[in-house]
Design a protein around this motif. Sequence first.
Motif, mmCIF file in Angstrom:
data_model
loop_
_atom_site.group_PDB
_atom_site.id
_atom_site.type_symbol
_atom_site.label_atom_id
_atom_site.label_comp_id
_atom_site.label_asym_id
_atom_site.label_seq_id
_atom_site.Cartn_x
_atom_site.Cartn_y
_atom_site.Cartn_z
ATOM 1 N N THR A 37 89.230 5.458 109.526
ATOM 2 C CA THR A 37 87.885 5.580 110.081
ATOM 3 C C THR A 37 87.470 4.372 110.916
ATOM 4 N N ARG A 38 88.165 3.244 110.772
ATOM 5 C CA ARG A 38 87.841 2.045 111.548
ATOM 6 C C ARG A 38 88.897 1.691 112.581
ATOM 7 N N GLN A 68 92.076 3.033 115.187
ATOM 8 C CA GLN A 68 92.848 4.071 115.841
ATOM 9 C C GLN A 68 94.139 3.449 116.370
ATOM 10 N N VAL A 114 84.400 -4.653 117.594
ATOM 11 C CA VAL A 114 83.948 -3.477 118.335
ATOM 12 C C VAL A 114 82.965 -2.705 117.456
ATOM 13 N N GLN A 115 82.107 -1.919 118.085
ATOM 14 C CA GLN A 115 81.102 -1.176 117.331
ATOM 15 C C GLN A 115 81.707 0.010 116.602
ATOM 16 N N HIS A 116 82.717 0.620 117.195
ATOM 17 C CA HIS A 116 83.251 1.846 116.617
ATOM 18 C C HIS A 116 84.648 1.596 116.042
ATOM 19 N N LYS A 117 85.696 2.113 116.697
ATOM 20 C CA LYS A 117 87.045 1.950 116.149
ATOM 21 C C LYS A 117 87.798 0.819 116.838
ATOM 22 N N ASP A 133 89.859 -5.589 108.638
ATOM 23 C CA ASP A 133 90.276 -4.548 109.578
ATOM 24 C C ASP A 133 91.564 -4.946 110.281
ATOM 25 N N GLN A 152 91.118 -0.600 118.230
ATOM 26 C CA GLN A 152 92.365 -0.035 118.743
ATOM 27 C C GLN A 152 93.518 -0.915 118.261
#
Length: 533
Positions: free
Chosen positions: A378-379, A381, A313-316, A350, A318
Amino acid sequence: MNDSVDLLGQNLGRFKASGLAPAARNFSEIVDPAVVLKGQSHVIFCKKNGADLRKLLEKIGKVKGIVVIDDEADFASPNAKINKGEKTKINKLISDLIGSDGYYIGVTATPARLDLNNTFDNDSNLWVDFPPHRKYTGQDIFFPLDGGVRYFQTLLPDSGSDPRHARKALFGFLVNVAYLNLYVNAPLEKNYSILIHTSGKKADHKTDWANAHGALTALIQRSSADFEKYTRQIWTLSRDRFPDADSDIITSYVLENITRHSIVVLNSERDWKDNSSAATSPTSLFTIIIGGNIVSRGVTLDNLLSMYFTRDVQHKIQQDTYIQRARMFGSRGEYLNFFELTIPQGLYLDWHRCFVFHRLALAAIKEGLGSLVWLGDTRIQAVSSASIDRSTVDLDRGEMSFSLFPFSDQIAQVINGSGSVFELIEQLAAALGPTAFPEYLLRYIRGTSSGMKTAIAIHDPIPIAGYSDGSDIDKDQILRKRGFIGKSQIGKATSAVHHLFVLYNGKGNARLVYKFIGSIQFIKNNASHDTGI
């Protein structure tokens, strides 16, 4: 269960084969008006699908004392509209099924979303931990906290997907199947599968299919331009992986049997879904599974030998979703040493951290300590933000604490000892025992400190007798909803990221409190059933 015909068929078949009485039935078997439910017991399977649940409700809505067993309970069942004062469709339908006198049992490997959503008023004090069976290979195998991996692991660069990587993973799968059937399974032969999971988009599935189909076709058609190159790659992989074997024999096995393959696309065009049983229990020697969302939850892939996973994923990330995507987990013990995971290095790290956070969060519940603190950074949630009940959940203020233990001068002496901080945490863990200082926490601290002694701070014991009495503190249990640790407790140890505190009351009991001051975020449920952990 999840809204999947494949999953319904797989689980319903298992229940029927178990000999359970009464026999399990699909909801479609009982919705006919001629079927009378009164005076009998029933085990009924239904997908978490709005139309199906409504039909089920129409049939059994007036039955008293229904027990709802919710498989993959963290999926679709939580109320994603909880902060709007509304209910999502599936959440409302299941709630109507439970009624005022029913019972709810949620089954999931990732309970964070249920906890933080307060789904159906679930009480984490009542959770039951079911250990996996002895042949199961899971997070401790594929994401170990220390030591090397016991399977083939190919870490890719993080700079995007390249068809060459997928092709090499496919050829590695062919080689491993050949070696197993020639040197391990002989004279028997077994069918195996590889999962190619790059995306949840149907268009990407078609691209993955085209790449796999092209490579296999080139090996079948010996006059093709790529036949010699691909054959040489297979031979070289065989030589490098299995020096005890004859690479010519392995390569010949692959070429002679390459037509015994099938490519199955799951979660794509409808006509492909009819072939899903060939993926869950491979009927072809070389079975290539290309999948998206359906293989992320619940479906068991028997004889899965390889996994090519590049879905990022580009952001966080899950956390609960990615834990569910660990399709390599299962009964892999018989061929674990030949399993191959191909994945970008950053994504693996991650994913590894997802499981580290998951282990830490569940450590407390396994010791019977009640509600949990869930971790993110930060990566990563913990769960979807929309599912967090913000009326009972705190962000960024959490602490982790574990079992009570008797406080003694010996504990204080260990804390104030003269050894290095690494020696002191080992001694403290030994003195407190695994319920008061879980090994997961110890290993996590050791593994993330990178030999930097300033990363760890063991603070002087803190008495709580002087804390003001109030509704949010239980001095006997050394629990406080808003936590004990603030800037004054951290003191001058501002460079440390791992902070360990021993808090003790006036009755001779103490509790270890752990706090991470860094990029990790804690979120904690402070609902009324929370014990304050």
